[in-house]
Design an enzyme around this catalytic site. Structure first.
Site, mmCIF file in Angstrom:
data_model
loop_
_atom_site.group_PDB
_atom_site.id
_atom_site.type_symbol
_atom_site.label_atom_id
_atom_site.label_comp_id
_atom_site.label_asym_id
_atom_site.label_seq_id
_atom_site.Cartn_x
_atom_site.Cartn_y
_atom_site.Cartn_z
ATOM 1 N N ASP A 144 3.395 -4.614 7.836
ATOM 2 C CA ASP A 144 2.160 -3.836 7.704
ATOM 3 C C ASP A 144 1.004 -4.802 7.973
ATOM 4 O O ASP A 144 0.713 -5.678 7.153
ATOM 5 C CB ASP A 144 2.085 -3.247 6.288
ATOM 6 C CG ASP A 144 0.760 -2.518 6.044
ATOM 7 O OD1 ASP A 144 -0.103 -2.508 6.953
ATOM 8 O OD2 ASP A 144 0.591 -1.972 4.946
ATOM 9 N N GLN A 198 -4.284 -5.011 6.959
ATOM 10 C CA GLN A 198 -5.330 -5.911 6.445
ATOM 11 C C GLN A 198 -5.269 -7.283 7.097
ATOM 12 O O GLN A 198 -6.081 -8.157 6.777
ATOM 13 C CB GLN A 198 -5.184 -6.080 4.913
ATOM 14 C CG GLN A 198 -5.388 -4.826 4.117
ATOM 15 C CD GLN A 198 -6.857 -4.365 4.086
ATOM 16 O OE1 GLN A 198 -7.773 -5.123 4.374
ATOM 17 N NE2 GLN A 198 -7.060 -3.110 3.755
ATOM 18 N N HIS A 203 0.875 -1.179 0.000
ATOM 19 C CA HIS A 203 0.000 0.000 0.000
ATOM 20 C C HIS A 203 0.910 1.227 0.000
ATOM 21 O O HIS A 203 2.029 1.178 0.536
ATOM 22 C CB HIS A 203 -0.839 -0.064 1.287
ATOM 23 C CG HIS A 203 -1.911 0.954 1.419
ATOM 24 N ND1 HIS A 203 -1.657 2.245 1.798
ATOM 25 C CD2 HIS A 203 -3.249 0.863 1.254
ATOM 26 C CE1 HIS A 203 -2.803 2.904 1.865
ATOM 27 N NE2 HIS A 203 -3.783 2.092 1.543
ATOM 28 N N LYS A 220 -10.250 -0.396 10.659
ATOM 29 C CA LYS A 220 -10.483 -1.558 9.806
ATOM 30 C C LYS A 220 -10.873 -2.778 10.634
ATOM 31 O O LYS A 220 -11.053 -3.870 10.115
ATOM 32 C CB LYS A 220 -9.225 -1.867 8.984
ATOM 33 C CG LYS A 220 -8.893 -0.792 7.952
ATOM 34 C CD LYS A 220 -7.671 -1.170 7.161
ATOM 35 C CE LYS A 220 -7.092 -0.021 6.372
ATOM 36 N NZ LYS A 220 -7.915 0.412 5.240
ATOM 37 N N CYS A 239 -4.825 2.696 -3.424
ATOM 38 C CA CYS A 239 -3.532 3.131 -2.871
ATOM 39 C C CYS A 239 -2.437 2.105 -3.155
ATOM 40 O O CYS A 239 -1.580 1.833 -2.300
ATOM 41 C CB CYS A 239 -3.622 3.405 -1.366
ATOM 42 S SG CYS A 239 -4.747 4.706 -0.954
#
Ligand SMILES: Cc1ncc(COP(=O)(O)O)c(C=O)c1O
Length: 410
Positions: free
Chosen positions: A200, A203, A121, A226, A365
């Site tokens: 990261d 998600q 991202h 999220k 993104c």
């Protein structure tokens, strides 16, 4: 696995679904809806407990400190870290920037390499471009194979004695790829034990049980919104020793130890990195969101979402007028990215919106990834625990309508 009745009960926790007349919300990769318990918790905090934490000796200064630090402890337990290793920030983006500013700018130099994947991202890519520009370190990319996976061979080929920072997403927001980050971190540390590893988790954390000690990463970033909390709260996990060796990210109140006319000394993590008045209600909402997730069970959530995504995916790859970009490998995140062969994603999303279905359209993104795939944009359906198989059927039926309305052959 959770059954239909369980999901119907879960849906009752989300007032959004009722107040929008059961609008089909398939944009959970962008942000999830919030359970009533989380929203009520925020209300309750402001009605009954609000004060500015860590300052003042009155009841509400103390209460808000308890609320804020209680949330930190909850997050720490959720990912098996200590609370000194949890820094509350605005979102994953800010967390990844903190590493860039406070660690990378001070530790990287010309000749060093930053290893990252092409599926990152922009939040975990543009910050490293900035660091590379300032330090003259070089960016080295890991590319996907034809199954949208990063192979161990690719990682071994790109890791070198020059690699000083290795970063990767644990779950792609576009192609759903979930690399074996634990193994990748092990491989990186074996190559050079000094490599700093940054995951990261934006998600990944919403859908999985995470144990940072088991993963072995130096840093992990994720966003509360999220995973059912308010917007404006995110987390950076970092190893305590590493955090305390780093310079602050921002300067001001509450992160200092002593301030003199010409210099100051700073507190240790986490206060070191939380300058100014903090987001107490956001932290509380994240703590409540974690309670909500734990009440259902992270693994139950993922198993259900996995089945839902598989059901949709298996049908979508059979549609001749679609191109599906999500990895065919079964271990994947609940996102399906696709294009109609002859329609712009924004048209597709607008038509679906007319049928009360929200999907994402655009580059999500992730422009370098889209370019790598040979496309500019895509549509994305992403699922959460309150989505149903009936909703997927409705969505699939209306893909047919999009095809017809756009005049695309079947
Ligand atoms: C994989 C990934 N990383 C980072 C982010 C950034 O999250 P935020 O915008 O909450 O900072 C996102 C958001 O979509 C994402 O999908």
């Amino acid at each position: 696995m959770l059954n239909k009745n369980d999901i119907l009960e879960i849906r009752k926790d989300f007032k959004f679904l009722e107040s929008t007349n059961n609008y089909i919300y398939f944009d959970n990769g962008a942000t999830t809806q919030k359970p009533k318990k989380v929203i009520d918790g925020v209300d309750n905090y402001y009605y009954n407990e609000n004060g500015n934490p860590h300052r003042g000796a009155h009841h509400f200064a103390i209460k808000s400190t308890e609320v804020y630090e209680g949330a930190r402890e909850k997050v720490a337990k959720f990912i098996n870290s200590s609370s000194n290793e949890i820094i509350f920030l605005r979102n994953a983006t800010e967390a990844l920037n903190l590493i860039a500013y406070s660690w990378a700018l001070n530790n990287l130099k010309e000749g060093d390499e930053i290893l990252l994947s092409i599926m990152e991202h922009h939040s975990n890519l543009v910050n490293w471009q900035f660091v590379a520009d300032k330090t003259k370190a070089k960016l080295v990319y890991l590319y996907l194979d034809d199954k949208m996976q990063i192979t161990e061979e690719e990682l071994n080929k790109k890791l070198s004695a020059k690699t000083k920072l290795f970063t990767i997403t644990a779950a792609s927001n576009v192609v759903g790829t979930m690399p074996d980050v634990k193994e990748f971190i092990k491989m990186a540390k074996k190559k050079n034990s000094g490599i700093i590893t940054v995951i990261d988790g934006a998600q990944y954390v919403p859908h999985h049980t995470v144990d940072v000690k088991d993963l072995g990463c130096d840093f992990l970033a994720f966003s509360g919104h999220k995973m059912f909390s308010e917007m404006g709260i995110g987390v950076l996990y970092g190893k305590e020793e590493l955090l305390n060796s780093m310079e602050p990210f921002m300067y001001g109140g509450e992160m200092i130890e002593y301030v003199y006319e010409d210099h100051s000394t700073f507190l240790k993590s986490p206060q070191r990195f939380e300058a100014g008045t903090v987001n107490v209600s956001g932290a509380k909402s994240l703590g409540d969101a974690i309670d909500y997730i734990e009440g259902i069970g992270s693994e139950n959530i993922f198993k259900y979402e996995e089945e839902l995504m598989k059901y949709a995916y298996d049908k979508m790859i059979e549609l001749p007028y679609l191109e599906v970009y999500t990895t065919p490998v079964e271990k994947r995140s609940p996102v399906i990215s696709f294009n109609f062969k002859e329609a712009h994603p924004h048209d597709v999303a607008s038509i679906l919106d007319n049928y009360n279905i929200a999907i994402r359209s655009g580059h999500h993104c992730a422009q370098p990834l889209h370019r790598y795939l040979g496309i500019n944009f895509s549509c994305r359906a992403s699922f959460s625990i309150y989505n149903t198989f009936d909703e997927v059927d409705y969505f699939l039926n209306h893909l047919e309508d999009v095809r017809r309305l756009m005049g695309i052959g079947s």
